[in-house]
Design a protein around this motif. Structure first.
Motif, short mmCIF file in Angstrom:
data_model
loop_
_atom_site.label_atom_id
_atom_site.label_comp_id
_atom_site.label_asym_id
_atom_site.label_seq_id
_atom_site.Cartn_x
_atom_site.Cartn_y
_atom_site.Cartn_z
N LEU A 1 0.73 -1.27 -0.03
CA LEU A 1 0.11 0.05 -0.05
C LEU A 1 0.97 1.41 -0.07
N ILE A 2 1.95 1.10 0.95
CA ILE A 2 2.90 2.39 0.83
C ILE A 2 3.43 2.78 -0.45
N ASN A 3 3.87 1.54 -1.21
CA ASN A 3 4.23 1.63 -2.66
C ASN A 3 3.30 2.12 -3.71
N THR A 4 2.07 1.70 -3.44
CA THR A 4 1.11 1.91 -4.64
C THR A 4 0.31 2.89 -4.35
N ARG A 5 -0.27 3.31 -2.92
CA ARG A 5 -1.14 4.23 -2.34
C ARG A 5 -2.47 4.25 -3.33
N GLN A 6 -2.88 5.14 -3.97
CA GLN A 6 -4.20 5.09 -4.64
C GLN A 6 -4.34 4.14 -5.52
#
Length: 317
Positions: free
Chosen positions: A155-160
């Motif tokens: 999630l931190i790498n891809t975000r939205q």
């Protein structure tokens, strides 16, 4: 016996001068070795009576007030010899309270204890007790092996753009194939639910980026994510939520334990330097050595070590 065991002298030479009990107290039996359980295996569900006691823990509250210290000290000495667990975690929580919460360097936590273990061929959850004297070597593993840890890193790498992540796509494929995904004890069987699950943890990451890891005593029931996507967690999880849990192993190292999987992963990935953690499990072998080193009872040695850790960090002594 392990390499710390000592030979007991003949009774005729030891009993007369009072050494017999002390030498017997130092002898070690072979420690039980906790084993990993097969993927997907879970301990038996608690009985209705146990569930009631968990929700209304009056028995543990009373036990934490009456005779607790003596039972705690005796349990440390016994477990240091024999291994196994003792002292329900809830009793220690009620007795020691906020004294169990200390700040630590986030990067010092690199391993975790597995939640479900095989204890002499009996499956159980590792979080039931506060003291333990067994061999944990086969149930300790890198934090990266946790699926919760991997979700947060993705999630931190891809975000939205989280729908492009490998883990998200894997969950989505299972749902499209007619299977279900179970996270946080909640069944995720639609893509909308899957999106909401990932959005919940995006909110957690955003809050931690702004505020750091906030001590649980400063939060309410809704934690660091407010009312957003509440269905992604059970009410029981919200009621039971506490600070990031850690265990103290036989060498005095901190290992992540039970609560706080996602918060721990976010703190590491975001480069947060210090986080509050709660001591949830202590190895009796380490605590017995600490008590001998400080010349205190095990309970007093634990409190003295935690007090020093709040001032100077862990390891405290």
């Amino acid at each position: 016996m392990d390499d710390r065991a000592v030979c007991r002298p003949p009774a005729s030479t030891a009993m007369g001068n009072g050494l017999g009990q002390r030498l017997t107290d130092q002898q070690k039996l072979p420690r039980p070795v906790y084993q990993r359980v097969p993927p997907g295996a879970r301990p038996p569900a608690p009985s209705f009576v146990q569930k009631v006691l968990d929700w209304v823990p009056m028995r543990d509250f009373l036990a934490a007030q009456a005779g607790f210290t003596g039972r705690f000290n005796r349990a440390v000495r016994r477990l240091d010899r024999e291994g196994g667990p003792a002292i329900p975690a809830a009793q220690s929580h009620f007795h020691f309270g906020e004294q169990l919460v200390i700040p630590v360097a986030a990067k010092s936590l690199t391993t975790r204890l597995r939640d479900n273990i095989s204890d002499r061929e009996r499956l159980r959850w590792i979080g039931t007790h506060f003291l333990d004297g067994s061999d944990w070597s086969r149930i300790v593993e890198p934090l990266e092996n946790s699926s919760s840890h991997a979700e947060i890193l993705e999630l931190i790498n891809t975000r939205q753009d989280f729908r492009e992540g490998k883990r998200y796509r894997g969950y989505a494929k299972r749902i499209h194939d007619g299977a279900v995904v179970k996270r946080n004890r909640i069944v995720i069987d639609t893509i909308d639910k899957l999106d909401n699950y990932f959005e919940y943890y995006l909110a957690l990451i955003a809050d931690i980026e702004t505020n750091g890891i906030v001590p649980h005593s400063d939060l309410g029931l809704l934690g660091q994510t407010g009312r957003r996507h509440r269905w992604t967690r059970t009410l029981w999880q919200d009621l039971a939520e506490r600070d990031i849990g850690v265990a103290v192993d036989a060498e005095g190292r901190l290992v992540r334990h039970t609560n706080g999987k996602h918060r721990m992963a976010a703190a590491l990935a975001l480069g947060i330097e210090r986080i509050p953690v709660e001591i949830r499990l202590v190895h009796a072998g380490w605590l017995r050595q600490q008590a001998d080193l400080l010349g205190l009872s095990p309970a007093d040695a634990l409190l003295a070590t935690l007090e020093q850790a709040r001032a100077t960090g862990w390891p405290a002594m």
